[in-house]
Design a protein around this motif. Structure first.
Motif, mmCIF file in Angstrom:
data_model
loop_
_atom_site.group_PDB
_atom_site.id
_atom_site.type_symbol
_atom_site.label_atom_id
_atom_site.label_comp_id
_atom_site.label_asym_id
_atom_site.label_seq_id
_atom_site.Cartn_x
_atom_site.Cartn_y
_atom_site.Cartn_z
ATOM 1 N N LEU A 1 28.803 23.409 -5.614
ATOM 2 C CA LEU A 1 28.934 21.956 -5.558
ATOM 3 C C LEU A 1 27.590 21.250 -5.680
ATOM 4 C CD1 LEU A 1 31.564 21.654 -2.664
ATOM 5 C CD2 LEU A 1 31.974 21.476 -5.133
ATOM 6 N N GLY A 2 26.505 22.010 -5.739
ATOM 7 C CA GLY A 2 25.177 21.412 -5.821
ATOM 8 C C GLY A 2 24.719 20.769 -4.529
ATOM 9 N N VAL A 3 25.239 21.257 -3.395
ATOM 10 C CA VAL A 3 24.883 20.718 -2.082
ATOM 11 C C VAL A 3 23.788 21.593 -1.483
ATOM 12 C CG1 VAL A 3 25.690 20.219 0.251
ATOM 13 C CG2 VAL A 3 27.174 19.745 -1.710
ATOM 14 N N GLU A 4 22.603 21.025 -1.313
ATOM 15 C CA GLU A 4 21.492 21.801 -0.767
ATOM 16 C C GLU A 4 21.463 21.790 0.754
ATOM 17 O OE1 GLU A 4 17.748 20.864 -2.456
ATOM 18 O OE2 GLU A 4 18.393 21.238 -4.518
ATOM 19 N N GLN A 5 21.868 20.655 1.364
ATOM 20 C CA GLN A 5 21.874 20.546 2.829
ATOM 21 C C GLN A 5 23.152 19.844 3.277
ATOM 22 O OE1 GLN A 5 18.073 18.545 3.786
ATOM 23 N NE2 GLN A 5 17.490 20.468 4.776
ATOM 24 N N ALA A 6 23.627 20.247 4.446
ATOM 25 C CA ALA A 6 24.853 19.646 4.970
ATOM 26 C C ALA A 6 24.911 19.818 6.471
ATOM 27 C CB ALA A 6 26.084 20.295 4.334
ATOM 28 N N ALA A 7 25.597 18.903 7.128
ATOM 29 C CA ALA A 7 26.012 19.106 8.512
ATOM 30 C C ALA A 7 27.274 19.960 8.495
ATOM 31 C CB ALA A 7 26.293 17.773 9.186
ATOM 32 N N LEU A 8 27.425 20.809 9.490
ATOM 33 C CA LEU A 8 28.599 21.675 9.593
ATOM 34 C C LEU A 8 29.414 21.282 10.813
ATOM 35 C CD1 LEU A 8 26.956 25.155 8.831
ATOM 36 C CD2 LEU A 8 27.976 23.530 7.215
ATOM 37 N N VAL A 9 30.703 21.039 10.594
ATOM 38 C CA VAL A 9 31.640 20.704 11.663
ATOM 39 C C VAL A 9 32.651 21.839 11.724
ATOM 40 C CG1 VAL A 9 33.315 19.039 12.532
ATOM 41 C CG2 VAL A 9 31.335 18.244 11.192
ATOM 42 N N GLY A 10 32.655 22.584 12.824
ATOM 43 C CA GLY A 10 33.517 23.750 12.899
ATOM 44 C C GLY A 10 34.401 23.753 14.119
ATOM 45 N N SER A 11 35.673 24.076 13.903
ATOM 46 C CA SER A 11 36.635 24.201 14.994
ATOM 47 C C SER A 11 36.891 25.675 15.272
ATOM 48 C CB SER A 11 37.951 23.512 14.606
ATOM 49 O OG SER A 11 38.958 23.750 15.571
ATOM 50 N N SER A 12 36.655 26.123 16.512
ATOM 51 C CA SER A 12 36.929 27.495 16.937
ATOM 52 C C SER A 12 36.221 28.503 16.038
ATOM 53 C CB SER A 12 38.444 27.725 16.965
ATOM 54 O OG SER A 12 38.760 28.979 17.507
ATOM 55 N N TYR A 13 36.989 29.302 15.279
ATOM 56 C CA TYR A 13 36.353 30.259 14.364
ATOM 57 C C TYR A 13 35.479 29.546 13.336
ATOM 58 C CZ TYR A 13 35.680 33.734 10.755
ATOM 59 O OH TYR A 13 35.106 34.571 9.830
ATOM 60 N N GLY A 14 35.866 28.342 12.950
ATOM 61 C CA GLY A 14 35.016 27.569 12.064
ATOM 62 C C GLY A 14 33.673 27.264 12.692
ATOM 63 N N GLY A 15 33.648 27.074 14.021
ATOM 64 C CA GLY A 15 32.382 26.874 14.719
ATOM 65 C C GLY A 15 31.542 28.138 14.739
ATOM 66 N N ARG A 16 32.180 29.270 14.956
ATOM 67 C CA ARG A 16 31.460 30.550 14.896
ATOM 68 C C ARG A 16 30.870 30.757 13.501
ATOM 69 N NH1 ARG A 16 33.829 36.666 16.185
ATOM 70 N NH2 ARG A 16 32.510 37.735 14.657
ATOM 71 N N THR A 17 31.632 30.430 12.472
ATOM 72 C CA THR A 17 31.145 30.577 11.104
ATOM 73 C C THR A 17 29.989 29.622 10.836
ATOM 74 O OG1 THR A 17 33.350 31.256 10.384
ATOM 75 C CG2 THR A 17 31.816 30.526 8.668
ATOM 76 N N ALA A 18 30.064 28.404 11.381
ATOM 77 C CA ALA A 18 28.965 27.448 11.227
ATOM 78 C C ALA A 18 27.677 27.999 11.829
ATOM 79 C CB ALA A 18 29.333 26.122 11.875
ATOM 80 N N LEU A 19 27.779 28.633 12.994
ATOM 81 C CA LEU A 19 26.595 29.240 13.617
ATOM 82 C C LEU A 19 26.052 30.377 12.757
ATOM 83 C CD1 LEU A 19 27.810 29.295 17.321
ATOM 84 C CD2 LEU A 19 25.930 27.917 16.415
ATOM 85 N N ASP A 20 26.935 31.176 12.197
ATOM 86 C CA ASP A 20 26.522 32.260 11.310
ATOM 87 C C ASP A 20 25.770 31.697 10.098
ATOM 88 O OD1 ASP A 20 26.237 34.728 10.109
ATOM 89 O OD2 ASP A 20 28.368 35.006 9.681
ATOM 90 N N ILE A 21 26.292 30.634 9.506
ATOM 91 C CA ILE A 21 25.632 29.999 8.359
ATOM 92 C C ILE A 21 24.254 29.483 8.757
ATOM 93 C CG2 ILE A 21 25.735 28.039 6.766
ATOM 94 C CD1 ILE A 21 28.835 28.359 6.891
ATOM 95 N N ALA A 22 24.178 28.835 9.925
ATOM 96 C CA ALA A 22 22.898 28.271 10.374
ATOM 97 C C ALA A 22 21.850 29.357 10.589
ATOM 98 C CB ALA A 22 23.103 27.467 11.651
ATOM 99 N N LEU A 23 22.279 30.538 11.041
ATOM 100 C CA LEU A 23 21.336 31.639 11.212
ATOM 101 C C LEU A 23 20.908 32.228 9.871
ATOM 102 C CD1 LEU A 23 22.912 33.464 14.281
ATOM 103 C CD2 LEU A 23 20.717 32.254 14.228
ATOM 104 N N ARG A 24 21.826 32.280 8.916
ATOM 105 C CA ARG A 24 21.508 32.837 7.605
ATOM 106 C C ARG A 24 20.638 31.887 6.781
ATOM 107 N NH1 ARG A 24 26.038 36.640 5.540
ATOM 108 N NH2 ARG A 24 27.140 37.196 7.458
ATOM 109 N N ALA A 25 20.909 30.587 6.897
ATOM 110 C CA ALA A 25 20.216 29.607 6.050
ATOM 111 C C ALA A 25 19.908 28.347 6.851
ATOM 112 C CB ALA A 25 21.078 29.274 4.832
#
Length: 251
Positions: free
Chosen positions: A72-96
């Motif tokens: 999508l050509g998105v270089e930066q974004a805020a992540l809003v995650g519910s439950s497992y989506g929140g766990r995935t958001a944390l994983d993304i934040a650690l990776r990038a």
């Protein structure tokens, strides 16, 4: 594979990541309101949920989301995650970490959390129903277990329908794969990302504990427990959660 997704609005990007009880439709109330706050929204279905097929090979949900943002050509974004989506958001934040501007985590999970007797009993019953191909009963069990006391009939039915669809997609898959990846939880202390963490007083104790731990680890975190909420507060009081997210995500 490119995750099925939608985009709307203009401005800074916020990516909405769903719970595994639901799919991207769980964000319908926020989808209609948050663009008015000046946000560009992206929401997607993880593999095996909503309109994204189940996977026929090992994969990572975090990597899938990062690849979607690349497409999508998105270089930066805020992540809003519910439950497992929140766990995935944390994983993304650690990776990038350079790509994540903020984290809004609603009843997030962590990979190393011990399972409470209450959640273990729920998991055992869900597994029993799933293995017996009683998918409708399993979906009903989930809708009852994960929603708080303020959820109305329409919300309960919506969660039941999303979960039932996911069960049917996943049960039809030739081989089961899990997109969750473990990560080093103490390493969250190295993130400097602003974070809003919400938990529900009527949720399983596991997720209440995860919210507290995550807030303690993230230096820029603010934790708020909602006395009225179960596990899916964005569906239980959508207007209240939409206002909280708008206030947190916009200057």
């Amino acid at each position: 594979m490119t995750l099925t997704h939608d985009m709307t609005g203009d401005g800074p990007v916020a990516v909405l990541l769903h719970s595994t009880v639901c799919d991207r439709r769980m964000w319908d109330p926020q989808w209609r309101k948050l663009p008015a706050a000046g946000l560009r929204l992206v929401r997607c279905d993880f593999r095996g949920y909503g309109e994204t097929p189940a996977s026929d090979a090992p994969y990572s949900d975090a990597d899938d989301v990062l690849r979607l943002l690349d497409a999508l050509g998105v270089e930066q974004a805020a992540l809003v995650g519910s439950s497992y989506g929140g766990r995935t958001a944390l994983d993304i934040a650690l990776r990038a970490p350079h790509r994540v501007t903020a984290l809004a985590l609603l009843c997030p999970g962590l990979p190393d959390q011990d399972e409470s007797p209450e959640l273990a009993a729920f998991d055992a019953r869900e597994t029993e129903l799933f293995e017996a191909d009683e998918l409708e009963k399993a979906a009903e069990l989930n809708a009852r277990a994960w929603l708080g006391p303020e959820a109305d009939t329409a919300t309960t039915e919506a969660v039941r329908a999303m979960q039932l669809h996911a069960f049917r997609v996943q049960s039809a898959a030739a081989e089961e794969h899990d997109g969750a990846a473990d990560f080093d939880v103490p390493s969250l202390a190295g993130l400097r990302t602003p974070a809003l963490i919400l938990s529900g007083a009527h949720d399983f104790p596991d997720f209440r504990a995860c919210a507290i731990r995550t807030a303690e680890l993230l230096p820029g975190a603010h934790h708020r427990e909602l006395p009225w909420a179960g596990h899916l507060p964005s569906l239980e009081r959508p207007a209240e959660i939409t206002a909280l997210l708008a206030d947190f995500l916009t200057p």
